[in-house]
Design an enzyme around this catalytic site. Structure first.
Site, short mmCIF file in Angstrom:
data_model
loop_
_atom_site.label_atom_id
_atom_site.label_comp_id
_atom_site.label_asym_id
_atom_site.label_seq_id
_atom_site.Cartn_x
_atom_site.Cartn_y
_atom_site.Cartn_z
N GLY A 71 1.02 -1.02 0.26
CA GLY A 71 0.11 0.00 -0.01
C GLY A 71 0.71 1.24 -0.06
CG ASN A 152 -5.62 3.45 9.25
OD1 ASN A 152 -6.10 4.54 8.46
ND2 ASN A 152 -4.40 3.43 9.93
CG HIS A 202 -0.59 -6.78 4.68
ND1 HIS A 202 -0.59 -6.39 6.05
CD2 HIS A 202 0.03 -5.53 4.15
CE1 HIS A 202 -0.05 -5.20 6.32
NE2 HIS A 202 -0.10 -4.66 5.08
CB CYS A 325 4.36 4.06 24.08
SG CYS A 325 5.22 4.36 25.81
C1 LIG Z 1 -2.03 -0.65 5.97
C2 LIG Z 1 -2.41 0.73 5.31
C3 LIG Z 1 -1.55 1.07 4.43
C4 LIG Z 1 -0.32 0.61 4.26
O1 LIG Z 1 -0.10 -0.52 3.45
P1 LIG Z 1 1.13 -1.39 3.49
O2 LIG Z 1 0.94 -2.64 2.42
O3 LIG Z 1 1.40 -1.89 4.92
O4 LIG Z 1 2.50 -0.64 3.10
C5 LIG Z 1 -1.73 2.39 3.78
N1 LIG Z 1 -3.13 2.86 4.31
C6 LIG Z 1 -4.05 2.33 4.98
C7 LIG Z 1 -5.40 2.86 5.25
C8 LIG Z 1 -3.61 1.36 5.64
O5 LIG Z 1 -4.56 0.52 6.64
#
Ligand SMILES: *Cc1c(COP(=O)(O)O)cnc(C)c1O
Length: 386
Positions: A71, A152, A202, A325
């Protein structure tokens, strides 16, 4: 000890089906997709089949899909690549929101220090961006709007269709970080006016370290990584074929029977929320309805989220807290603060993100555990109760 995983927004386990799809590409099929011989052609075929699966799941065409290392990389290529393409022109204004993932905020922050003007939109108490306010911020200089599909931490789902329509009317590109959305809500790029979309395997039971970027036809994104010609130079470097095959299978599964999956997840989510709200001085964060089907975020007042998290961990329950933290101080979540929560309330927050395999019984057990721990921590708390 019975273990309960309630941290699916951080990452999901790899599904058995995705693993099975990947195995041949970790063992026997090891060719480089760029090679012209039979080994290479076999690998190339798997690569293109995965691309078709991603395209089908999103309502896009395969030429619009670029595989990335996740992502974060997809987001960087989308935002920096577009900015680079327009870096000599007049359009040097980018709009985003205060509650984006760091991958978006830090990329745009970097551009802000390098000649771009940045507008960071506030959100309301539920974490919603106001499309009308967004519209008033667009000028003839605006190049890009980047607003996440769903958050998220608090799970709030943004009005991305409306935002996309406004962007289209005003001739502005629209990128959405859909990392949390895939497999949790419907995405259909045939209907949704989105120009660029980032996703990560993932977060929907695929492997880690692989993602994809959708770039609508004729949207000019310049390369930011240099090397070979893979992914039409957008992401040069030998492809992570096992990962990409796993992503293809995972997104296919994530988007099959989606409505039914959303319904059953929502059911246990609402059961959990109801249970948590029975505990004294617990409040729900995020939007009451427009939220991800697996997301629960609550503030347990007069308790530190981090302490609660660690106590739950001892009982085999995995959750996430709204504070991190850092260097001996507790930093409350910027997302929760952006929704207007005070530091004290934000620090007592907990995210429980549900997924495959979570049962009502697990959630009842969790509610009881939180209740017990909160009572104990509150009794010990040096904080004067408000
Ligand atoms: C996990 C996440 C990312 C980053 O994705 P990765 O594959 O871990 O680099 C970006 N944006 C949101 C909203 C996410 O939950």
């Amino acid at each position: 000890m019975h273990k309960i995983y309630l941290d699916h927004a951080a990452t999901t386990p790899l599904s058995e089906e995705a693993l099975t799809a990947m195995l041949p590409y970790l063992k026997g099929v090891y060719g480089n997709p760029s090679s012209l011989h039979i080994w290479g052609r076999e690998a190339k075929q798997a690569l293109e089949m995965a691309r078709e699966k991603v395209a089908r799941a999103l309502g896009a065409s395969p030429e619009e899909i670029y595989f990335t290392s996740g992502g974060t990389e997809a987001i960087n290529i989308a935002i920096q690549g577009l900015a680079r393409n327009f870096s000599s022109g007049e359009r040097r204004h980018i709009i985003t929101s205060a509650i984006e993932h760091h991958a978006v905020l830090d990329t745009i922050g970097y551009l802000g220090r390098n000649g771009f003007e940045v507008t960071i939109l506030p959100v309301d108490q539920f974490g919603m961006v106001d499309p009308e306010e967004l519209a008033t911020q667009i000028t003839e200089k605006t190049l890009l709007v980047s607003i996440m599909t769903a958050n998220n931490e608090i799970g709030t789902i943004q009005p991305i269709e409306e935002i996309g329509r406004i962007c289209r009317e005003r001739g502005v590109y629209f990128h959405t970080d859909a990392v949390q959305a895939i497999g949790n809500m419907e995405i259909n790029l045939k209907k949704q006016p989105i120009d660029l979309l980032s996703l990560s395997a993932h977060k929907f039971y695929g492997p880690k370290g692989v993602g994809a970027l959708y770039v609508r036809k004729n949207v000019g994104v310049e390369q930011i990584v240099f090397g070979g010609a893979q992914e039409k130079k957008m992401r040069p470097g030998t492809e992570n074929l096992p990962g990409i095959v796993g992503l293809g299978r995972a997104i296919e599964l994530a988007t099959t029977d989606l409505e039914e999956k959303i319904r059953s997840l929502k059911k246990i989510r609402d059961h959990l929320i109801a249970g948590l709200l029975q505990i004294d001085e617990v409040r729900l964060n995020g939007h009451p309805e427009k939220r991800l089907p697996g997301n629960v975020n609550v503030s347990v007042l007069h308790v530190e989220g981090e302490s609660l998290l660690l106590s739950l961990d001892l009982k085999g329950i995995a959750v996430s807290s709204g504070s991190a933290c850092t260097a001996s101080s507790l930093e409350p979540s910027y997302v929760l603060l952006a929704t207007g929560l005070d530091n004290y309330t934000a620090q007592g927050s907990l995210r429980l993100s549900l997924g495959h395999g979570n049962t009502k019984e697990d959630l009842d057990y969790t509610v009881n555990a939180i209740k017990d721990i909160a009572l104990k921590l509150r009794a010990m708390s040096p904080v004067i109760l408000k």
